[in-house]
Design a protein around this motif. Structure first.
Motif, mmCIF file in Angstrom:
data_model
loop_
_atom_site.group_PDB
_atom_site.id
_atom_site.type_symbol
_atom_site.label_atom_id
_atom_site.label_comp_id
_atom_site.label_asym_id
_atom_site.label_seq_id
_atom_site.Cartn_x
_atom_site.Cartn_y
_atom_site.Cartn_z
ATOM 1 N N ARG A 74 -14.353 -16.995 -17.307
ATOM 2 C CA ARG A 74 -15.169 -16.507 -18.432
ATOM 3 C C ARG A 74 -14.333 -16.491 -19.713
ATOM 4 N N ASP A 75 -13.079 -16.028 -19.582
ATOM 5 C CA ASP A 75 -12.238 -15.941 -20.774
ATOM 6 C C ASP A 75 -11.866 -17.340 -21.276
ATOM 7 N N ARG A 76 -11.657 -18.264 -20.340
ATOM 8 C CA ARG A 76 -11.343 -19.647 -20.746
ATOM 9 C C ARG A 76 -12.560 -20.284 -21.418
ATOM 10 N N LEU A 77 -13.725 -20.020 -20.838
ATOM 11 C CA LEU A 77 -14.978 -20.557 -21.389
ATOM 12 C C LEU A 77 -15.189 -20.017 -22.811
ATOM 13 N N PRO B 129 -14.483 -23.871 -12.211
ATOM 14 C CA PRO B 129 -13.683 -24.444 -13.296
ATOM 15 C C PRO B 129 -14.180 -25.833 -13.708
ATOM 16 N N GLU B 130 -14.558 -26.653 -12.724
ATOM 17 C CA GLU B 130 -15.028 -28.017 -13.042
ATOM 18 C C GLU B 130 -16.333 -27.965 -13.822
ATOM 19 N N GLU B 131 -17.240 -27.096 -13.394
ATOM 20 C CA GLU B 131 -18.531 -26.971 -14.084
ATOM 21 C C GLU B 131 -18.332 -26.471 -15.512
ATOM 22 N N ASN B 132 -17.441 -25.506 -15.675
ATOM 23 C CA ASN B 132 -17.208 -24.956 -17.009
ATOM 24 C C ASN B 132 -16.594 -26.007 -17.932
ATOM 25 N N SER B 133 -15.673 -26.797 -17.391
ATOM 26 C CA SER B 133 -15.061 -27.850 -18.208
ATOM 27 C C SER B 133 -16.110 -28.881 -18.615
ATOM 28 N N ALA B 134 -16.978 -29.238 -17.671
ATOM 29 C CA ALA B 134 -18.040 -30.211 -17.977
ATOM 30 C C ALA B 134 -18.971 -29.647 -19.043
ATOM 31 N N PHE B 135 -19.287 -28.364 -18.937
ATOM 32 C CA PHE B 135 -20.158 -27.721 -19.925
ATOM 33 C C PHE B 135 -19.508 -27.765 -21.315
#
Ligand code: PMP
Length: 346
Positions: free
Chosen positions: A266-269, A328-334
């Motif tokens: 969440r914090d990275r996002l 993590p992969e989904e967040n990076s793709a988003f």
């Protein structure tokens, strides 16, 4: 026969809750956990399908009571916390007061049960407007007040001083809905239960990887639990859900790791979204982030076209979308897709 004429007025005015499945590659719309508890499913084979479930969910309650440091008589189980909202309103009635924007089911259920709703807007920081809320309490004398903290869809916790003041001044029950408490840096309101006999805490297993089970619970004084229990349907939590929930809750390490990963993601996002010009994320204590963009409907559609489903909150919070923290992969793709969409829109 004219069926429409037979339906109660307050029900005929309602629209069914829109929870339809939208096909997508990356599902970040419903505040679910990206991590499931597949190993806990093995207990399903020991269930006698011909027998009713334990009406008291005794094993589950014992485990929860131990985790939370309360007695079993202080816990009531629900088929998701949605059902407990229903039971609370069926027990205490209205008016039902809640801040807006917040979780929509408080209003939907109150109206379905024919109870009056009192909506008090949050302030510019998405915190409770204490003056307006206390004023509404004096004027409307709500039997029930629902405070989602952390709040859905804004993601913040309300000031605990303001919540306390409301609990103190209310002439009815105050429900602090802590559905997102596992992701919060704040302590929550469980420790206050012993001093406030009109306080109810609501929790759910839905956000920590067990949404499929539909298990929620409330924690309150024994007197409140006994009253609400009178309107509970006898077998409201099924055997599969009870057993799998117990097995999953015993796997404390897996639970803790999943929550820890979600919080750091969440914090990275959040930081990643802050870096995209034209995107304004709001700080979150939950497993999702509310964010403002210039054309929310277009950005929502463009994300979906790329297979990424978020929640369009534009109706409730002007200009905003809500994204659930994924893997993590989904967040990076988003992040990558969102940055591309915003860049192309310039
Ligand atoms: N309270 C809040 C604040 C929520 O956001 C949700 C789920 N969206 C719920 C309660 C309902 O959760 P459950 O799955 O336990 O019914």
């Amino acid at each position: 026969m004219n069926i429409k004429r037979l339906v109660k007025k307050e029900v005929s005015r309602l629209r069914a809750y829109n929870a339809k499945e939208i096909p997508c590659r990356i599902k970040l719309d419903a505040n679910e956990s990206p991590y499931d508890f597949r190993p806990a499913l093995t207990v399903a084979k020991d269930i006698s399908t011909n027998r009713y479930p334990d009406p008291d969910a005794a094993k589950l309650k014992r485990l929860l009571a131990g985790h939370l440091g309360v007695k079993e008589e202080n816990i009531l189980q629900g088929n998701g916390s949605d059902e407990l909202i229903y039971y609370l309103i069926a027990t205490f009635g209205g008016p039902v007061l809640y801040p807006v924007p917040t979780f929509s089911m408080y209003g939907i259920i109150a109206r379905a049960l024919g109870e009056r709703t009192v909506e008090v807007p949050l302030d510019a920081e998405f915190d409770l407007d204490a003056d307006k809320t206390l004023q509404a309490i004096r004027k409307e004398k709500p039997k029930l007040i629902f405070l989602s903290s952390p709040n859905n869809p804004t993601g913040n916790c309300f000031s605990s001083g303001k919540i306390l003041k409301i609990v103190e001044k209310a002439a009815g029950i105050v429900v602090v809905d802590e559905a997102y408490q596992p992701f919060s840096s704040e302590k929550g309101f469980l420790p206050l239960l012993k001093d406030c006999n009109n306080l109810v805490i609501m929790r759910t297993l839905s956000k920590i990887g067990l949404a499929a089970l539909r298990v929620g619970f409330m924690v309150a004084g024994a007197e409140i639990v006994a009253e609400v229990n009178k309107v509970r349907l006898p077998f409201n939590v099924n055997s599969l859900s009870q057993s799998i929930a117990v097995a999953a809750l015993k796997d404390k390490k897996r639970l803790r790791n999943a929550v820890k990963t979600i919080m750091s993601e969440r914090d990275r996002l959040f930081e990643g979204m802050q870096k995209i010009e034209g995107v304004r994320p709001f700080p979150s204590e939950a497993n999702f982030i509310l964010f403002a963009v210039k054309s929310p409907d277009k950005v929502y559609g463009a994300l979906l076209q790329k297979g990424i489903l978020v929640r369009n909150i534009n109706d409730a919070v002007r200009g905003c979308l809500r994204v659930t923290v994924g893997t993590p992969e989904e967040n990076s793709a988003f992040l990558k897709t969102l940055a591309g969409i915003i860049r192309n829109a310039r």
